[in-house]
Design an enzyme around this catalytic site. Structure first.
Site, PDB file in Angstrom:
ATOM      1  N   CYS A   1       0.880  -1.165   0.000  1.00  0.00           N
ATOM      2  CA  CYS A   1       0.000   0.000   0.000  1.00  0.00           C
ATOM      3  C   CYS A   1       0.907   1.200   0.000  1.00  0.00           C
ATOM      4  O   CYS A   1       1.544   1.509   1.003  1.00  0.00           O
ATOM      5  CB  CYS A   1      -0.928   0.030   1.211  1.00  0.00           C
ATOM      6  SG  CYS A   1      -1.923   1.537   1.256  1.00  0.00           S
TER       7      CYS A   1
ATOM      8  N   CYS B   1      -0.733   4.317   2.488  1.00  0.00           N
ATOM      9  CA  CYS B   1      -0.628   4.216   3.951  1.00  0.00           C
ATOM     10  C   CYS B   1      -0.296   2.779   4.298  1.00  0.00           C
ATOM     11  O   CYS B   1       0.844   2.381   4.181  1.00  0.00           O
ATOM     12  CB  CYS B   1      -1.896   4.697   4.634  1.00  0.00           C
ATOM     13  SG  CYS B   1      -3.435   4.076   3.934  1.00  0.00           S
TER      14      CYS B   1
ATOM     15  N   CYS C   1      -3.048  -0.028   3.807  1.00  0.00           N
ATOM     16  CA  CYS C   1      -4.235  -0.848   3.591  1.00  0.00           C
ATOM     17  C   CYS C   1      -3.781  -2.305   3.498  1.00  0.00           C
ATOM     18  O   CYS C   1      -2.790  -2.615   2.849  1.00  0.00           O
ATOM     19  CB  CYS C   1      -4.956  -0.433   2.319  1.00  0.00           C
ATOM     20  SG  CYS C   1      -5.587   1.253   2.397  1.00  0.00           S
TER      21      CYS C   1
END
Lengths: 205, 124
Positions: A108, A111, A113
């Site tokens: 990700c 961030c 995820c």
């Protein structure tokens, strides 16, 4: 609390971070935005009940049951729900299958995820800047650092997770495992193999 | 692989620049777990969508010039994102959060070590 300590007057001192959390929690509880019992249950679930063993069960089933494997690749959200593993954020799941010619891995870049229902919460390196940047820019170098070396003609595909879409990698079934039960196969499935930064374990004879 | 291998140090760095870990503890400190649970609970109750959440925390991570090379500051971003979304979506303002934080600080300092810290302890 690790941050508790003494001050000169024998009182307690809390870190700035702990104070911020206590301020949020006390105000949210007072104004009925959160329920303390719900918070405790959530912490218990993610500390003790949800983890990579969930995903390992899904992978082992796919290795044993070809019809399930087909359905998993077509509609992972539904198949995973059948195990009772359901996302809290309403996200969709996609399963990508590793083969002799294609190696998939997940990152990700925004961030972190991550498919919580099947893998629990992400490992620390998944959240770190080097992995988030390098997985896309130089996936083979990252894989090599995880101990995964691929043939030169194996294609590497990197999938970037989002709030709405989370990926689970279906690793290749290790060779010489025809005699193993689904449960025994699940024990060969590592967390990293389901992120694509590892391979499933070899069977010990 | 069922149980974490205690012989492998947590957050072991095997290669420069690439943090690794074992299947170690999910939360390193209780506050991380509390911040995590508050965000998930508020999302479940509809205060914000998970897309709003990832955009908020993603912007905080991207804006931090001291890149988090170990992933250990992740829950600091998490806490800041939570404060922002709470201030934007509830009756609770950032000022109120600061006032309450100071109240907890005074209460802690007035509480002998080892006793439960309660708000207003400093006024007792």
């Amino acid at each position: 609390m690790p941050h508790d300590g003494h001050d000169e007057d024998e009182g307690s001192t809390l870190s700035e971070t702990v104070l911020r959390v206590k301020a949020l929690e006390s105000l949210l509880v007072e104004k009925n935005y959160v329920d303390p019992d719900t918070l405790d249950q959530l912490i218990d679930i993610y500390e003790h009940k949800v983890g990579p063993r969930n995903g390992a069960r899904v992978v082992a089933r796919a290795w044993c049951d070809d019809a399930f494997r087909q359905r998993l690749l077509e509609d992972a959200t539904t198949c995973i729900k059948e195990f009772g593993f359901e996302g809290r954020q309403g996200e969709h799941m996609l399963v990508k299958e590793n083969t002799d010619t294609i190696h998939n891995m997940v990152v990700c870049t925004l961030c972190s995820c991550y498919p919580w229902p099947v893998l629990g919460l992400p490992p620390v390196w998944y959240k770190a800047a080097p992995y988030r940047a390098r997985a896309v820019a130089e996936p083979r170098a990252v894989l090599a650092e995880f101990g995964v070396t691929l043939d030169d003609d194996t294609e590497v595909r990197v999938w970037d997770s989002t709030a709405e879409l989370r990926y689970l990698i279906l690793p290749m079934r290790p060779k010489n495992t025809e005699h193993l039960s689904e449960q025994q196969l699940a024990d060969l499935v590592t967390r990293d193999s389901m992120i694509g930064t590892g391979l499933a374990l070899e069977a010990t004879s | 692989m069922n149980q974490p291998d205690a012989s492998i140090p947590e957050n072991k760095i095997r290669f420069p620049g690439q943090p690794r870990d074992n299947d170690g503890p999910v939360f390193r400190e209780p506050w991380e777990a509390q911040a995590f649970a508050m965000a998930v609970s508020l999302n479940t109750s509809g205060l914000f969508t998970w897309t709003q959440w990832t955009e908020t925390i993603g912007a905080l991570i991207a804006a931090d010039e001291r890149a988090d090379t170990t992933g250990e500051r992740y829950y600091e971003y998490w806490l800041s994102a939570l404060e922002q979304l709470v201030a934007a979506n509830t009756q609770i303002s950032l000022d109120q959060l600061t006032t309450r934080k100071c109240a907890w600080d005074r209460a802690a300092r007035a509480t002998p070590h080892g006793e439960v810290i309660e708000l207003g302890r400093d006024k007792m």
